[in-house]
Design a protein around this motif. Structure first.
Motif, PDB file in Angstrom:
ATOM      1  N   ARG A 200      -9.600   4.668  -9.126  1.00 21.57           N
ATOM      2  CA  ARG A 200      -8.241   4.304  -8.709  1.00 21.57           C
ATOM      3  C   ARG A 200      -7.857   5.071  -7.436  1.00 21.57           C
ATOM      4  NH1 ARG A 200      -3.894   2.358 -11.735  1.00 21.57           N
ATOM      5  NH2 ARG A 200      -5.134   2.645 -13.624  1.00 21.57           N
ATOM      6  N   LEU A 201      -8.189   6.368  -7.404  1.00 21.41           N
ATOM      7  CA  LEU A 201      -7.902   7.171  -6.205  1.00 21.41           C
ATOM      8  C   LEU A 201      -8.667   6.625  -4.993  1.00 21.41           C
ATOM      9  CD1 LEU A 201      -8.030  10.826  -7.622  1.00 21.41           C
ATOM     10  CD2 LEU A 201      -6.006   9.456  -7.056  1.00 21.41           C
ATOM     11  N   SER A 202      -9.895   6.188  -5.224  1.00 23.16           N
ATOM     12  CA  SER A 202     -10.714   5.630  -4.148  1.00 23.16           C
ATOM     13  C   SER A 202     -10.093   4.345  -3.617  1.00 23.16           C
ATOM     14  CB  SER A 202     -12.139   5.365  -4.646  1.00 23.16           C
ATOM     15  OG  SER A 202     -12.747   6.553  -5.101  1.00 23.16           O
ATOM     16  N   ALA A 203      -9.641   3.494  -4.538  1.00 22.78           N
ATOM     17  CA  ALA A 203      -9.000   2.242  -4.142  1.00 22.78           C
ATOM     18  C   ALA A 203      -7.770   2.521  -3.289  1.00 22.78           C
ATOM     19  CB  ALA A 203      -8.617   1.433  -5.382  1.00 22.78           C
ATOM     20  N   ARG A 204      -6.999   3.532  -3.680  1.00 26.20           N
ATOM     21  CA  ARG A 204      -5.794   3.875  -2.923  1.00 26.20           C
ATOM     22  C   ARG A 204      -6.147   4.381  -1.528  1.00 26.20           C
ATOM     23  NH1 ARG A 204      -3.223   7.457  -6.404  1.00 26.20           N
ATOM     24  NH2 ARG A 204      -2.462   5.619  -7.523  1.00 26.20           N
ATOM     25  N   LEU A 205      -7.194   5.196  -1.432  1.00 20.72           N
ATOM     26  CA  LEU A 205      -7.604   5.724  -0.133  1.00 20.72           C
ATOM     27  C   LEU A 205      -8.070   4.596   0.795  1.00 20.72           C
ATOM     28  CD1 LEU A 205      -8.216   8.066   1.771  1.00 20.72           C
ATOM     29  CD2 LEU A 205     -10.450   8.316   0.647  1.00 20.72           C
ATOM     30  N   ILE A 206      -8.835   3.673   0.264  1.00 15.21           N
ATOM     31  CA  ILE A 206      -9.301   2.529   1.069  1.00 15.21           C
ATOM     32  C   ILE A 206      -8.107   1.680   1.501  1.00 15.21           C
ATOM     33  CG2 ILE A 206     -10.712   0.433   1.057  1.00 15.21           C
ATOM     34  CD1 ILE A 206     -12.476   1.866  -1.069  1.00 15.21           C
ATOM     35  N   ASN A 207      -7.182   1.469   0.581  1.00 16.22           N
ATOM     36  CA  ASN A 207      -5.976   0.691   0.864  1.00 16.22           C
ATOM     37  C   ASN A 207      -5.150   1.342   1.987  1.00 16.22           C
ATOM     38  OD1 ASN A 207      -2.806   0.172  -0.665  1.00 16.22           O
ATOM     39  ND2 ASN A 207      -3.972  -1.392   0.385  1.00 16.22           N
TER      40      ASN A 207
END
Length: 244
Positions: A200-207
């Motif tokens: 989830r943290l990775s998705a947020r960073l990419i976003n």
């Protein structure tokens, strides 16, 4: 790296990049649906036919294929987990290479310190791949349906310990390239509700990095489960992305 193609090459191209231990067969149902309307290209990552070297090397081979066979541009470029990291590398190297991108179940925050153990871990994994109990357990963690366990077992045991070592090293050293912020691809970032918090943290960073991106949480899903076990829903989501 080999590339398996389906559908009419004159149609818009969709390329999907598989995870470690998988191959083109993991996208069998997805390509059947997409090939009715698109030219589908499924790369087979190095590690099976040739030794895997690096994420950058794989990205360069994909970019070369797109340059030579697709006039330098694809309609959509997607990847699962490790394959998604390769897609992110491609997007960072060429900001206009794809109109759309799909990033699924990627972890940019692996456990620190394990990269130094890569040789020992790789040798251990390589030795264990001959046992079906081990590959079946790994298949479940990957998100594969049980009917693909045999394909997974055969693929995983064909990967050398050197390739496993390089996979592990690249998995832990990969970070988002600064130039990823320049991509023009409209990007969908998929993660399962039951995946580890790091995903989830990775998705947020990419976003936060990609200007034209959106996060999409799949309720009740674990790692890789959406595309691998629910291909029809995955295709439907892609078409919705394309319409918007």
């Amino acid at each position: 790296m080999r590339f398996v193609e389906y559908g009419n090459p004159k149609l818009p191209t969709i390329m999907l990049v598989h995870d470690i231990g998988l191959s083109y067969w993991a996208y069998a149902d997805i390509k059947e649906e997409l090939a009715k309307e698109y030219h589908v290209v499924l790369p087979i990552l190095d590690g099976i036919d040739e030794e895997f070297q690096s994420i950058e090397d794989e990205a360069n081979k994909i970019m070369m294929f797109i340059h030579n066979k697709c006039d330098g541009h694809v309609y959509a470029l997607g990847g699962l987990a490790f394959g998604a990291k390769i897609v992110l590398e491609v997007l960072s190297k060429n900001s206009n290479i794809a109109s759309y991108a799909i990033i699924e179940s990627v972890d940019l925050y692996p456990t620190k310190g394990l990269s130094s153990l890569a040789p020992k871990v790789a040798l251990s994994i390589s030795n264990l791949t001959k046992y079906r109990w081990f590959t079946s357990r790994q298949a479940a963690a990957t998100g594969l349906p049980k009917e693909l366990n045999t394909r997974y077992h055969e693929t995983l045991k064909s990967i050398s310990s050197i390739s496993f070592e390089h996979y592990i090293e690249e998995e832990y050293k990969f970070t988002l390239p600064p130039t990823l912020k320049n991509t023009s691809a409209r990007t969908l970032i998929i993660f399962g509700e039951k995946e580890p918090h790091n995903t989830r943290l990775s998705a947020r960073l990419i976003n936060e990095t990609i200007p034209y991106s959106q996060m999409y949480q799949i309720l009740g899903m674990t790692h890789g489960q959406f595309s691998l076990q629910y291909p029809h829903h995955y295709v439907r989501l892609l078409k919705r992305l394309f319409r918007n």
